[in-house]
Design a protein around this motif. Sequence first.
Motif, PDB file in Angstrom:
ATOM      1  N   PRO A 567       4.535  -8.419   7.453  1.00 20.96           N
ATOM      2  CA  PRO A 567       5.396  -9.612   7.552  1.00 20.96           C
ATOM      3  C   PRO A 567       4.627 -10.921   7.730  1.00 20.96           C
ATOM      4  N   THR A 568       3.319 -10.866   8.057  1.00 22.59           N
ATOM      5  CA  THR A 568       2.550 -12.098   8.228  1.00 22.59           C
ATOM      6  C   THR A 568       2.099 -12.702   6.900  1.00 22.59           C
ATOM      7  N   LEU A 569       2.247 -11.957   5.796  1.00 27.54           N
ATOM      8  CA  LEU A 569       1.897 -12.514   4.490  1.00 27.54           C
ATOM      9  C   LEU A 569       2.864 -13.624   4.114  1.00 27.54           C
ATOM     10  N   PRO A 570       2.396 -14.671   3.437  1.00 25.92           N
ATOM     11  CA  PRO A 570       3.301 -15.768   3.049  1.00 25.92           C
ATOM     12  C   PRO A 570       4.432 -15.261   2.155  1.00 25.92           C
ATOM     13  N   PRO A 571       5.617 -15.809   2.279  1.00 27.64           N
ATOM     14  CA  PRO A 571       6.722 -15.412   1.395  1.00 27.64           C
ATOM     15  C   PRO A 571       6.359 -15.614  -0.068  1.00 27.64           C
ATOM     16  N   GLY A 572       6.749 -14.648  -0.890  1.00 25.46           N
ATOM     17  CA  GLY A 572       6.447 -14.714  -2.308  1.00 25.46           C
ATOM     18  C   GLY A 572       5.118 -14.102  -2.693  1.00 25.46           C
ATOM     19  N   THR A 573       4.378 -13.565  -1.727  1.00 29.12           N
ATOM     20  CA  THR A 573       3.081 -12.965  -2.033  1.00 29.12           C
ATOM     21  C   THR A 573       3.261 -11.711  -2.883  1.00 29.12           C
ATOM     22  N   THR A 574       2.425 -11.549  -3.884  1.00 25.64           N
ATOM     23  CA  THR A 574       2.390 -10.337  -4.694  1.00 25.64           C
ATOM     24  C   THR A 574       1.237  -9.473  -4.219  1.00 25.64           C
ATOM     25  N   VAL A 575       1.532  -8.229  -3.860  1.00 28.83           N
ATOM     26  CA  VAL A 575       0.538  -7.309  -3.310  1.00 28.83           C
ATOM     27  C   VAL A 575       0.338  -6.168  -4.297  1.00 28.83           C
ATOM     28  N   TYR A 576      -0.911  -5.881  -4.625  1.00 25.36           N
ATOM     29  CA  TYR A 576      -1.256  -4.747  -5.475  1.00 25.36           C
ATOM     30  C   TYR A 576      -1.763  -3.620  -4.586  1.00 25.36           C
ATOM     31  N   ALA A 577      -1.113  -2.450  -4.672  1.00 24.72           N
ATOM     32  CA  ALA A 577      -1.497  -1.295  -3.864  1.00 24.72           C
ATOM     33  C   ALA A 577      -1.548  -0.071  -4.759  1.00 24.72           C
ATOM     34  N   LEU A 578      -2.340   0.900  -4.339  1.00 22.38           N
ATOM     35  CA  LEU A 578      -2.499   2.131  -5.105  1.00 22.38           C
ATOM     36  C   LEU A 578      -1.136   2.731  -5.400  1.00 22.38           C
ATOM     37  N   GLY A 579      -0.887   3.082  -6.660  1.00 24.88           N
ATOM     38  CA  GLY A 579       0.459   3.442  -7.095  1.00 24.88           C
ATOM     39  C   GLY A 579       0.706   4.912  -7.307  1.00 24.88           C
ATOM     40  N   LEU A 580      -0.058   5.816  -6.686  1.00 23.49           N
ATOM     41  CA  LEU A 580       0.203   7.243  -6.847  1.00 23.49           C
ATOM     42  C   LEU A 580       1.518   7.614  -6.177  1.00 23.49           C
ATOM     43  N   GLN A 581       2.333   8.410  -6.858  1.00 27.21           N
ATOM     44  CA  GLN A 581       3.671   8.733  -6.376  1.00 27.21           C
ATOM     45  C   GLN A 581       3.765  10.175  -5.865  1.00 27.21           C
ATOM     46  N   ASP A 582       2.762  10.653  -5.165  1.00 29.75           N
ATOM     47  CA  ASP A 582       2.825  12.013  -4.634  1.00 29.75           C
ATOM     48  C   ASP A 582       2.633  11.957  -3.124  1.00 29.75           C
ATOM     49  N   ASP A 583       2.329  13.103  -2.509  1.00 34.92           N
ATOM     50  CA  ASP A 583       2.227  13.177  -1.057  1.00 34.92           C
ATOM     51  C   ASP A 583       0.847  12.826  -0.530  1.00 34.92           C
ATOM     52  N   LEU A 584       0.030  12.115  -1.311  1.00 37.72           N
ATOM     53  CA  LEU A 584      -1.297  11.756  -0.833  1.00 37.72           C
ATOM     54  C   LEU A 584      -1.245  10.695   0.266  1.00 37.72           C
ATOM     55  N   GLY A 585      -0.181   9.972   0.383  1.00 37.60           N
ATOM     56  CA  GLY A 585      -0.114   8.927   1.397  1.00 37.60           C
ATOM     57  C   GLY A 585       1.276   8.359   1.495  1.00 37.60           C
ATOM     58  N   LEU A 586       1.371   7.077   1.870  1.00 36.10           N
ATOM     59  CA  LEU A 586       2.673   6.423   1.973  1.00 36.10           C
ATOM     60  C   LEU A 586       3.323   6.371   0.600  1.00 36.10           C
ATOM     61  N   ARG A 587       4.496   6.976   0.487  1.00 30.95           N
ATOM     62  CA  ARG A 587       5.165   7.064  -0.806  1.00 30.95           C
ATOM     63  C   ARG A 587       5.866   5.756  -1.128  1.00 30.95           C
ATOM     64  N   ARG A 588       5.726   5.337  -2.373  1.00 34.42           N
ATOM     65  CA  ARG A 588       6.460   4.207  -2.926  1.00 34.42           C
ATOM     66  C   ARG A 588       6.340   2.954  -2.053  1.00 34.42           C
ATOM     67  N   LEU A 589       5.099   2.494  -1.864  1.00 35.69           N
ATOM     68  CA  LEU A 589       4.906   1.257  -1.123  1.00 35.69           C
ATOM     69  C   LEU A 589       5.648   0.099  -1.777  1.00 35.69           C
ATOM     70  N   ASP A 590       5.779   0.136  -3.112  1.00 36.11           N
ATOM     71  CA  ASP A 590       6.420  -0.970  -3.823  1.00 36.11           C
ATOM     72  C   ASP A 590       7.901  -1.091  -3.503  1.00 36.11           C
ATOM     73  N   SER A 591       8.543  -0.009  -3.027  1.00 35.05           N
ATOM     74  CA  SER A 591       9.948  -0.101  -2.630  1.00 35.05           C
ATOM     75  C   SER A 591      10.111  -0.026  -1.117  1.00 35.05           C
ATOM     76  N   GLU A 600      10.188 -10.501   1.796  1.00 34.16           N
ATOM     77  CA  GLU A 600       9.811 -11.668   1.003  1.00 34.16           C
ATOM     78  C   GLU A 600       8.577 -11.421   0.143  1.00 34.16           C
ATOM     79  N   THR A 601       7.990 -10.218   0.218  1.00 33.63           N
ATOM     80  CA  THR A 601       6.812  -9.912  -0.588  1.00 33.63           C
ATOM     81  C   THR A 601       7.189  -9.035  -1.771  1.00 33.63           C
ATOM     82  N   ARG A 602       6.296  -9.006  -2.753  1.00 36.88           N
ATOM     83  CA  ARG A 602       6.512  -8.192  -3.952  1.00 36.88           C
ATOM     84  C   ARG A 602       5.316  -7.268  -4.105  1.00 36.88           C
ATOM     85  N   TRP A 603       5.566  -5.959  -4.113  1.00 38.28           N
ATOM     86  CA  TRP A 603       4.500  -4.968  -4.184  1.00 38.28           C
ATOM     87  C   TRP A 603       4.498  -4.337  -5.565  1.00 38.28           C
ATOM     88  N   LEU A 604       3.336  -4.336  -6.191  1.00 36.98           N
ATOM     89  CA  LEU A 604       3.198  -3.773  -7.524  1.00 36.98           C
ATOM     90  C   LEU A 604       2.238  -2.586  -7.475  1.00 36.98           C
TER      91      LEU A 604
END
Length: 688
Positions: A567-591, A600-604
Amino acid sequence: MTALAHLIRLIVLASLLTMGIKTASAAESRPATSTSPDPVKEHENERGRSRYVLPRGAAARLHELARPYELNAPTEDGWIWTELSIDKIEGTFILTGPTGEATVSFERAGATPPEKGSLAGPSLLLRPSGQDPAGRAAAERFAEHLHARDKATGGTGIWAKPAPPPMEPMRVALAIAWLGLFVLALSALIATSTRRERPLGEPSSAFRHRLWPIGAALALLLAAFALRLGLATGGPGDVGMTFLEDRYGIAPGVLFDLMKAAGLPRHHDSIIALNLLLGSLAPLLMVWVGRALDPRPAVGWLAGAFLALQPLLVRFSGEGNRQSVVLFLGLLGLGAFLNARKGAQLILLPLSLLACALCVLTRPEALLLPILVVIMAIAVEGLGALLRRPPPARIATAIALLATSALASLATHQAGGRLREVLETPGNPLNPLNYPWLNPIWTPAALVALTAVGCGWGLVRRNRVVFGAILPLLAFSLLAHWHTATEAGLASTRYYTLGYPLTTFIAAYALAEIAGRAGSRWGNVGRPTVLFAGATLVLVSALSPLCHVTRPRTLDLEYRWLLENAPTLPPGTTVYALGLQDDLGLRRLDSLVPALIAPETRWLPWFGDPLPATPGSVYYHTATCYSRDLPPMIRARCVDSLRHHEGRPLSTTDLPAVPFGTVDYDEERLRIGFYALSPDQPRSSTTR
């Protein structure tokens, strides 16, 4: 009961009316289609779920923003602004000139990263384009004018938050079912508690004897809640699939909708609070079920206490998943059905029906719950006794069973073939350590021993209730056998949730039988001594698995860090994060993150491609990048990305490598955090 029945009908009708009014008002609040002759095209597209949309009055505001240029009037270079096309979240100015057409498309600033040649103002992100150099130049001049006006006025009045869409009919029906469940449960509690009032002339000692179960229930509830609250990991669990995506079960997400309608924030705190509450109430329901299965009070209270101490259930109650909902609904449905045979408490039959239906629509493994209800009912009363019951009770029972079966079929359809996939997955069902209730890593060793003794003792003595508990326990085991309860399989133990009440009942039955034998041999002192010693032994043996199971894993620590720092990121920030969709870690960071943590952020999703060095964009280096199971190519790109951006940290930290599920790491300390993609972006490093 007549007045109570009328009250229930009124509440249900009021709930239906309220849901209908909310649905109608939500539908009316949607912007209407423009009928103005002005050449402005307003229509919706599939991306209409944006956080901000162009409302009906946006066309007039955009006309003002373009002044002194007017629609259908030539500009100073001979080009004419001929059309303004408005989509729900974007639009286009169309210019016509001697050499063809030029366009200036726009959307809300911050919705997507700026591209080369685009202009980003306070409100608009403008992209000029043309069919030829002359058209391109005209579009750029028009875009520069809009950009200057946007900076001068701030773009006030162009964007608005969209009205919430009306609930789907299925969600409306489930919301009514949840409300009906709460109403029926409260009514049943009131109807049961009023029978315990002190009759006129009853001695005070007898009245105090009637009050002790209330004190014991309150003590059990507080102890279970304190244990869960104190050991809660606050981890993500499968919160994205559970409450956001309705994956494999739609009922929990609808419950979240009701929480939001009640004014609770749509945040992870609401989910954790819900799980803590339902997980703490489950031991009380286990007492209710145990008393229905065995008339001895010690069996019910011991079963409730053992369930409260189950380490896996303690963990599930303190993280974001649906297991507390499954356990609560399963015990409520089973207990209501078993206790409906006592007296004329017919209100418990629809309560059991709703609880079983919602449980089945929460997890696909709960399809066995209706079978469990039938088996336990036959085991308690016997098939002959059930058939000899009065006709109204038999008809009500048959209707409840048929309706539950129909809802189970509906849940199979909702599961989308998941149950078939589960049954066809190979595994080793013969290894007893594959089941968490027989594995001392997850379950107290004393409880494992009592469960084994109870199974053997019940079969030798031909106890039909124990036999009725063993049958569905085997069914649950075979259904979930594709997941093994090994050190790496902590996450997969959630598939066995509905088996825990059966094992705790069998263990309580075993301890009560041992205490009964001791009482017959050593008199009045032997029975309470054995009960106290057995319960103490279970409590002591639960300390080690409780510490092991509820230890925060790297996944939990990373999620907590995101809760504080995203939440400390400025509103409207676009964040790029690893996009693997399995059980290797936090699922679906983009949603997950925009929905529950930083809206207020957008995760791709990022799959190792070169990252754009655009201002306002951020790279998030997740702990998943250190996983041993990560493909070598992706792992190498993760390492390169960290090396390339580590000179521009925004907020970072080091986490201990604690495996979870199938995730294991090859380093002891893991560096995670946000890194600026643009060298011009100001640094605000908070490295810890």
